[in-house]
Design a protein around this motif. Sequence first.
Motif, PDB file in Angstrom:
ATOM      1  N   LYS A  75      69.941  23.201  10.248  1.00 18.15           N
ATOM      2  CA  LYS A  75      70.882  24.314  10.174  1.00 18.15           C
ATOM      3  C   LYS A  75      71.373  24.755  11.546  1.00 18.15           C
ATOM      4  N   ASN A  76      70.862  24.091  12.594  1.00 15.51           N
ATOM      5  CA  ASN A  76      71.255  24.475  13.965  1.00 15.51           C
ATOM      6  C   ASN A  76      70.982  25.951  14.214  1.00 15.51           C
ATOM      7  N   THR A  77      69.831  26.403  13.767  1.00 21.64           N
ATOM      8  CA  THR A  77      69.525  27.825  13.793  1.00 21.64           C
ATOM      9  C   THR A  77      68.138  28.082  14.359  1.00 21.64           C
ATOM     10  N   LEU A  78      68.052  29.118  15.177  1.00 21.26           N
ATOM     11  CA  LEU A  78      66.802  29.566  15.776  1.00 21.26           C
ATOM     12  C   LEU A  78      66.407  30.889  15.127  1.00 21.26           C
ATOM     13  N   TYR A  79      65.106  31.078  14.933  1.00 17.97           N
ATOM     14  CA  TYR A  79      64.613  32.296  14.305  1.00 17.97           C
ATOM     15  C   TYR A  79      63.542  32.962  15.173  1.00 17.97           C
ATOM     16  N   LEU A  80      63.410  34.260  14.988  1.00 16.49           N
ATOM     17  CA  LEU A  80      62.290  34.984  15.563  1.00 16.49           C
ATOM     18  C   LEU A  80      61.781  35.954  14.502  1.00 16.49           C
ATOM     19  N   GLN A  81      60.630  35.635  13.950  1.00 11.72           N
ATOM     20  CA  GLN A  81      59.995  36.539  12.992  1.00 11.72           C
ATOM     21  C   GLN A  81      59.154  37.532  13.781  1.00 11.72           C
ATOM     22  N   MET A  82      59.463  38.799  13.615  1.00 11.15           N
ATOM     23  CA  MET A  82      58.758  39.846  14.344  1.00 11.15           C
ATOM     24  C   MET A  82      57.991  40.716  13.358  1.00 11.15           C
ATOM     25  N   ARG A  83      56.708  40.847  13.574  1.00 10.43           N
ATOM     26  CA  ARG A  83      55.849  41.660  12.716  1.00 10.43           C
ATOM     27  C   ARG A  83      55.113  42.694  13.554  1.00 10.43           C
ATOM     28  N   SER A  84      54.568  43.682  12.875  1.00 10.20           N
ATOM     29  CA  SER A  84      53.796  44.736  13.559  1.00 10.20           C
ATOM     30  C   SER A  84      54.571  45.277  14.752  1.00 10.20           C
ATOM     31  N   LEU A  85      55.815  45.593  14.522  1.00 12.45           N
ATOM     32  CA  LEU A  85      56.676  46.047  15.615  1.00 12.45           C
ATOM     33  C   LEU A  85      56.195  47.362  16.197  1.00 12.45           C
ATOM     34  N   LYS A  86      56.401  47.490  17.498  1.00 12.25           N
ATOM     35  CA  LYS A  86      55.992  48.677  18.243  1.00 12.25           C
ATOM     36  C   LYS A  86      57.225  49.304  18.899  1.00 12.25           C
ATOM     37  N   PRO A  87      57.178  50.582  19.195  1.00 16.25           N
ATOM     38  CA  PRO A  87      58.324  51.208  19.883  1.00 16.25           C
ATOM     39  C   PRO A  87      58.691  50.488  21.176  1.00 16.25           C
ATOM     40  N   GLU A  88      57.719  49.919  21.858  1.00 19.47           N
ATOM     41  CA  GLU A  88      58.013  49.209  23.108  1.00 19.47           C
ATOM     42  C   GLU A  88      58.726  47.874  22.880  1.00 19.47           C
ATOM     43  N   ASP A  89      58.891  47.454  21.643  1.00 16.11           N
ATOM     44  CA  ASP A  89      59.690  46.267  21.339  1.00 16.11           C
ATOM     45  C   ASP A  89      61.175  46.587  21.267  1.00 16.11           C
ATOM     46  N   THR A  90      61.522  47.860  21.357  1.00 18.63           N
ATOM     47  CA  THR A  90      62.918  48.268  21.308  1.00 18.63           C
ATOM     48  C   THR A  90      63.688  47.670  22.480  1.00 18.63           C
ATOM     49  N   ALA A  91      64.758  46.956  22.177  1.00 16.05           N
ATOM     50  CA  ALA A  91      65.546  46.277  23.206  1.00 16.05           C
ATOM     51  C   ALA A  91      66.720  45.555  22.554  1.00 16.05           C
ATOM     52  N   MET A  92      67.617  45.072  23.388  1.00 16.65           N
ATOM     53  CA  MET A  92      68.621  44.125  22.942  1.00 16.65           C
ATOM     54  C   MET A  92      67.980  42.745  23.043  1.00 16.65           C
ATOM     55  N   TYR A  93      68.083  41.984  21.965  1.00 22.34           N
ATOM     56  CA  TYR A  93      67.477  40.655  21.916  1.00 22.34           C
ATOM     57  C   TYR A  93      68.575  39.597  21.991  1.00 22.34           C
ATOM     58  N   TYR A  94      68.348  38.623  22.858  1.00 22.29           N
ATOM     59  CA  TYR A  94      69.316  37.555  23.081  1.00 22.29           C
ATOM     60  C   TYR A  94      68.657  36.203  22.835  1.00 22.29           C
ATOM     61  N   CYS A  95      69.432  35.256  22.338  1.00 17.62           N
ATOM     62  CA  CYS A  95      68.937  33.885  22.315  1.00 17.62           C
ATOM     63  C   CYS A  95      69.659  33.076  23.392  1.00 17.62           C
ATOM     64  N   ALA A  96      69.000  32.045  23.834  1.00 17.77           N
ATOM     65  CA  ALA A  96      69.522  31.204  24.902  1.00 17.77           C
ATOM     66  C   ALA A  96      69.092  29.765  24.677  1.00 17.77           C
ATOM     67  N   ALA A  97      69.799  28.839  25.318  1.00 17.49           N
ATOM     68  CA  ALA A  97      69.507  27.427  25.135  1.00 17.49           C
ATOM     69  C   ALA A  97      69.717  26.662  26.435  1.00 17.49           C
ATOM     70  N   ALA A  98      68.943  25.609  26.608  1.00 23.34           N
ATOM     71  CA  ALA A  98      69.086  24.744  27.771  1.00 23.34           C
ATOM     72  C   ALA A  98      68.521  23.380  27.428  1.00 23.34           C
ATOM     73  N   ARG A  99      68.981  22.369  28.125  1.00 18.28           N
ATOM     74  CA  ARG A  99      68.494  21.002  27.881  1.00 18.28           C
ATOM     75  C   ARG A  99      67.456  20.603  28.923  1.00 18.28           C
ATOM     76  N   PHE A 100      66.597  19.701  28.514  1.00 21.44           N
ATOM     77  CA  PHE A 100      65.673  19.031  29.425  1.00 21.44           C
ATOM     78  C   PHE A 100      64.701  19.979  30.121  1.00 21.44           C
ATOM     79  N   VAL A 101      64.298  21.011  29.398  1.00 25.98           N
ATOM     80  CA  VAL A 101      63.297  21.929  29.944  1.00 25.98           C
ATOM     81  C   VAL A 101      62.232  22.171  28.902  1.00 25.98           C
ATOM     82  N   GLY A 102      61.026  22.482  29.357  1.00 30.95           N
ATOM     83  CA  GLY A 102      59.951  22.795  28.438  1.00 30.95           C
ATOM     84  C   GLY A 102      59.988  24.252  28.029  1.00 30.95           C
ATOM     85  N   SER A 103      59.171  24.558  27.025  1.00 33.07           N
ATOM     86  CA  SER A 103      59.206  25.919  26.492  1.00 33.07           C
ATOM     87  C   SER A 103      58.727  26.943  27.517  1.00 33.07           C
TER      88      SER A 103
END
Length: 126
Positions: A75-103
Motif C-alpha cells: 500500500k506504500n503506507t507507513l503507520y505509527l500505532q500509539m498507545r498509552s499516550l501521555k501529555p508529553e506526546d503532544t506534538a506535530m508528527y511528521y513522516c520522512a523517508a530516505a534511501r540506503f540508510v538504517g533505521s
Amino acid sequence: QVRLVESGGGSVQAGGSLLLTCAASGFTASTYSMGWFRQAPGKEREGVASIDTSGHTSYAVSVGGRFTISKDNAKNTLYLQMRSLKPEDTAMYYCAAARFVGSSWLLTNADALQYWGQGTQVTVSS
C-alpha cells in the motif's frame, strides 16, 4: 512527484490510542527507510520511530513499548500505532523517508532525510 501525506492525528485523553498513517506516492516505499518524527512548540524535532528496508525498527527511549511502527509496502503506507499516550506526546508528527540508510541512523539524522510530509497534530490531554 514525491509526496508523503500524514493523517490520523487528533485530540485524545491520556492513556488513549491513535493510529497515524503516512501515505507515500512518487516512490516505492519498499526501497526506502522511513520514520516518524515529532516537534512540540518550543522544542527540537525528535525522532520517534523508524523502519528500514529489512524491517529493522528503532524507537526513541521515550516511546519504547508504547509505539509501534510498521510499513505496508503493497500500500506504500507507513503507520505509527500509539498507545498509552501521555501529555508529553503532544506534538506535530511528521513522516520522512530516505534511501540506503538504517533505521537507527534515520532516527538520529533528520536533517539529512530526503522527503518529508506536512505533519499531523497529536494532542494529549491529562
